[in-house]
Design a protein around this motif. Sequence first.
Motif, mmCIF file in Angstrom:
data_model
loop_
_atom_site.group_PDB
_atom_site.id
_atom_site.type_symbol
_atom_site.label_atom_id
_atom_site.label_comp_id
_atom_site.label_asym_id
_atom_site.label_seq_id
_atom_site.Cartn_x
_atom_site.Cartn_y
_atom_site.Cartn_z
ATOM 1 N N VAL A 1 0.409 -1.497 0.328
ATOM 2 C CA VAL A 1 -0.200 0.085 -0.004
ATOM 3 C C VAL A 1 1.194 0.969 0.159
ATOM 4 N N ASP A 2 1.752 1.271 1.213
ATOM 5 C CA ASP A 2 2.822 2.397 1.226
ATOM 6 C C ASP A 2 3.922 2.713 -0.099
ATOM 7 N N ALA A 3 3.980 1.369 -1.250
ATOM 8 C CA ALA A 3 4.547 1.858 -2.360
ATOM 9 C C ALA A 3 3.896 2.236 -3.892
ATOM 10 N N THR A 4 2.736 1.891 -3.283
ATOM 11 C CA THR A 4 1.390 2.379 -4.142
ATOM 12 C C THR A 4 0.933 3.707 -4.489
ATOM 13 N N ASP A 5 0.893 4.025 -2.930
ATOM 14 C CA ASP A 5 1.240 5.623 -2.809
ATOM 15 C C ASP A 5 1.836 6.711 -3.301
ATOM 16 N N LEU A 6 3.469 5.706 -3.019
ATOM 17 C CA LEU A 6 4.647 6.582 -3.600
ATOM 18 C C LEU A 6 4.549 6.519 -4.655
ATOM 19 N N ASN A 7 4.781 5.169 -5.836
ATOM 20 C CA ASN A 7 4.369 5.495 -7.018
ATOM 21 C C ASN A 7 3.526 6.219 -7.936
ATOM 22 N N ALA A 8 2.568 5.928 -6.647
ATOM 23 C CA ALA A 8 0.917 7.168 -7.663
ATOM 24 C C ALA A 8 1.910 8.337 -7.508
ATOM 25 N N GLN A 9 2.506 8.792 -6.835
ATOM 26 C CA GLN A 9 2.787 10.219 -6.820
ATOM 27 C C GLN A 9 4.213 10.386 -6.971
ATOM 28 N N ALA A 10 4.983 9.840 -8.052
ATOM 29 C CA ALA A 10 6.333 9.865 -8.450
ATOM 30 C C ALA A 10 6.014 9.848 -9.966
ATOM 31 N N ASN A 11 4.443 9.554 -9.953
ATOM 32 C CA ASN A 11 4.077 9.140 -11.204
ATOM 33 C C ASN A 11 3.198 10.344 -11.911
ATOM 34 N N GLN A 12 2.359 11.642 -10.583
ATOM 35 C CA GLN A 12 1.631 12.603 -11.196
ATOM 36 C C GLN A 12 0.362 11.801 -11.242
ATOM 37 N N VAL A 13 -0.424 10.580 -10.671
ATOM 38 C CA VAL A 13 -1.422 9.810 -10.847
ATOM 39 C C VAL A 13 -2.400 10.020 -9.819
ATOM 40 N N SER A 14 -3.797 10.102 -9.704
ATOM 41 C CA SER A 14 -4.440 9.817 -8.512
ATOM 42 C C SER A 14 -5.026 8.511 -8.352
ATOM 43 N N LEU A 15 -5.086 8.102 -7.471
ATOM 44 C CA LEU A 15 -5.570 6.798 -7.380
ATOM 45 C C LEU A 15 -5.823 6.224 -5.545
ATOM 46 N N ARG A 16 -7.007 5.722 -5.143
ATOM 47 C CA ARG A 16 -6.906 5.220 -3.791
ATOM 48 C C ARG A 16 -6.225 4.272 -3.834
ATOM 49 N N ALA A 17 -5.150 3.770 -2.414
ATOM 50 C CA ALA A 17 -4.353 2.549 -2.369
ATOM 51 C C ALA A 17 -4.726 2.427 -0.923
ATOM 52 N N GLY A 18 -4.918 1.432 -0.169
ATOM 53 C CA GLY A 18 -5.436 1.385 0.781
ATOM 54 C C GLY A 18 -5.851 -0.788 1.092
ATOM 55 N N LEU A 19 -5.736 -0.968 1.906
ATOM 56 C CA LEU A 19 -6.457 -2.829 2.283
ATOM 57 C C LEU A 19 -7.322 -3.168 1.893
ATOM 58 N N PRO A 20 -7.911 -4.888 1.820
ATOM 59 C CA PRO A 20 -8.945 -4.817 1.413
ATOM 60 C C PRO A 20 -10.371 -4.153 1.280
ATOM 61 N N GLU A 21 -10.095 -4.566 3.140
ATOM 62 C CA GLU A 21 -11.804 -3.625 3.105
ATOM 63 C C GLU A 21 -12.417 -2.441 2.895
ATOM 64 N N MET A 22 -11.652 -1.889 2.381
ATOM 65 C CA MET A 22 -11.589 -0.154 1.332
ATOM 66 C C MET A 22 -12.996 -0.470 0.405
ATOM 67 N N VAL A 23 -13.137 -1.594 -0.615
ATOM 68 C CA VAL A 23 -13.397 -1.923 -1.448
ATOM 69 C C VAL A 23 -15.296 -1.558 -1.362
ATOM 70 N N SER A 24 -15.237 -0.809 -2.412
ATOM 71 C CA SER A 24 -16.837 -0.770 -2.363
ATOM 72 C C SER A 24 -17.402 -0.775 -3.790
ATOM 73 N N GLY A 25 -18.305 -0.973 -3.377
ATOM 74 C CA GLY A 25 -19.334 -1.336 -4.854
ATOM 75 C C GLY A 25 -18.752 -2.035 -6.276
ATOM 76 N N THR A 26 -18.811 -1.124 -7.517
ATOM 77 C CA THR A 26 -18.706 -2.485 -8.432
ATOM 78 C C THR A 26 -17.874 -1.711 -9.499
#
Length: 295
Positions: free
Chosen positions: A201-226
Motif C-alpha cells: 500500500v505504501d509503495a503504491t502511494d509513493l509510485n502514484a505520487q512519482a507518476n503524478q496520478v491520482s488513485l486510492r490505495a489501502g487494504l482490501p476492506e476499502m473496496v466498495s461497489g462495482t
Amino acid sequence: MFELRLMCPEDRVELLSDALDALDALSVSVEDADAQTDAEQALFGEPGMPPPKDGWQRSRVLALFHEQAQAQSALQLLQAQDFFAGCELLGIDHVPEQDWVRLTQSQFAPVEITPEFWIVPTWHEPPAQARVVIRLDPGLAFGTGTHPTTRMCLRWIARHCNSAALSRVLDYGCGSGILAVGAAKFGATDVDAVDIDTAAVDATDLNAQANQVSLRAGLPEMVSGTYQTVLANILATPLKVLAPLLWSRVAEGGHLVLAGILERQADELKAAYAPYCALQVADQEDGWILMTAAR
C-alpha cells in the motif's frame, strides 16, 4: 570483502548455510555446481512458493565476510563439525569493491509494453518513441514490469484505453501499484488499489505520487461497489479462492482480468470461475497466460 567458497552435497546445504549465517557471514548463496553442463538440474517450484529442495546434488555454497581472517576462522570451525563430512573447500578469494548501486541499476533497463508504452527506472531516460511512461524503480513490492504477467496486464490496459473499461478500475493485490498507475496513465479517473501487505500500500502511494496520478490505495476492506475493470495479478491458487469475491465486484458490462496463471493451469481457473463467468485466454507469454471474462 572475502568470499569463502565450499562444495557440499545436497543434504548438507541447509546445515552449512545456517552455520555460516551463525558465524556472521554477510551473505550466503547456493549455486548448482553443475550449471551450464549436461548434469545441470532444474530446481524450482510453483511461482511464489519455496523450492522443493534446499540445494542441488552438488551445491556450491558462497559466503561473504568483511575480513579474510573471519572467513578462515569460519572455515576452521566448520571443518571441526561432523556435518562438514563430504564438504570441501574450493577457496577463499578477495572480492573487489564495486559500486553495488550502479551494478544493481544496470540490471533494470526500460521495459517495452507496447512501442509507445514503457516502464522506465528513474536513472534512465525514456526512449524517444515512448508516449506513455511509468516511472518505477525496484522496491519492496512485486511489480516492476519485467515479469510477463505484469506486461500482459499492462498491454490489456493499453488496448482498452479508449473504452469504458477504464472508467472505474480495481487493482486487487496491487503490489507496487503498477497496474493501478498504468490505468490512471491511460485515463482512468476512479482507481482503487488494494493489498493485504501494508508495504505494498505504501509503495503504491509513493509510485502514484512519482507518476503524478491520482488513485486510492489501502487494504482490501476499502473496496466498495462495482468496477468496470477488476484486475488481479496474483497466483492461480488465491485467484481460485477469490473467484466469488472478484466476480462480485465486476459491474454490468465490465471486465475481469486475471494474471499470475501458468498455461497448464488454464482449465483449473476456468472450472473455478465457471459458476460465475466464462474465462478465456486473452494473452500468453513465456508460459504464462492472461485470462479475462466480461459480464
